[in-house]
Design a protein around this motif. Structure first.
Motif: not given
Ligand code: IYR
Length: 228
Positions: A130-155
């Motif tokens: 069973v594969v469960i696909v998760f979308k990443k609303a945003y990413d976190l860099d090595a220091d724990g800062n939020k990094q934007n993602n774009y068109y996440v649902n479409e992607s």
């Protein structure tokens, strides 16, 4: 040697792609259509095992899909543990029981009759993966800062389409299952706060005798408008 070029300070590589004469383009487009048209959503699986390598390859195919700013904002959780599948099935069936018995409208239930689905989800335990696909609303860099993602649902929709095509190409079948609500998956799989579940996809061989609904697909005039 790869042909490269620096544009605006960034490395680019020459893209060389095989092209064909027009009659071959027509033939290939037709053949691919007819082959993709054979893909069906299947709800009855065999428990025959699949090599893990196959799952890795179809996930790599999915991850080759285009994504906003090439962020690849997805995580594919791969479940083969019988114990975990049992827990997921139990939680999915609890939500689906509520959906079928009180949350879904009469119109929705009517629309689903042709598929003869109900709240029972045995395929979650029967399919080898069973594969469960998760979308990443945003990413976190090595220091724990939020990094934007774009068109996440479409992607994630595009990547999941690629995943289904790769499964079909391997000679396997899948079900695009969306238990609703599906946040129980974040808890069971201990996913971080930036990940949200989108699809639960059992993958395997079809059961020996499998029936699928007799569906008709829309014809070209119903789905396309040509502005010549
Ligand atoms: N999630 C439920 C109901 C369901 C909804 C749609 I829209 C479908 O195309 C199929 C099923 C279930 O998986 O049974």
């Amino acid at each position: 040697m790869e042909k490269t070029k620096t544009i605006g300070g960034y490395d680019f590589i020459a893209y060389t792609k095989e092209t064909y004469e027009e009659d071959i383009v027509i033939q290939r487009s037709k053949e691919f259509y007819h082959w993709m048209d054979q893909r069906r959503t299947v709800r009855e699986f065999s428990d025959k095992p699949i090599p893990k390598e196959v799952i890795e390859n179809i996930i790599l195919t999915a991850s080759s899909a285009p994504s906003g700013a090439h962020k690849q904002p997805w995580t594919f959780c791969v479940i083969s543990s019988a114990e975990l599948k049992k827990k997921i099935r139990g939680a999915a069936e609890a939500e689906e029981y509520e959906s079928y018995n009180s949350r879904m409208s009469q119109e929705w239930l009517e629309d689903l009759k042709q598929f003869q689905t109900d709240w029972h989800k045995p395929f979650i335990e029967i399919a080898p993966y069973v594969v469960i696909v998760f979308k990443k609303a945003y990413d976190l860099d090595a220091d724990g800062n939020k990094q934007n993602n774009y068109y996440v649902n479409e992607s994630v929709g595009l990547a999941t389409g690629f995943l289904l095509a790769a499964i079909h190409h391997a000679g396997l079948v899948a079900l695009t299952h969306t238990p609703s609500p599906m946040n129980f998956l974040s808890k069971l799989l201990e996913r971080p706060a930036n990940e949200r579940p989108c699809f639960l996809i059992p993958i395997g061989y079809p059961a020996e005798e499998t029936y699928v609904p007799k569906l008709k697909r829309k014809v070209i005039d119903e789905i396309a408008v040509f502005y010549d």
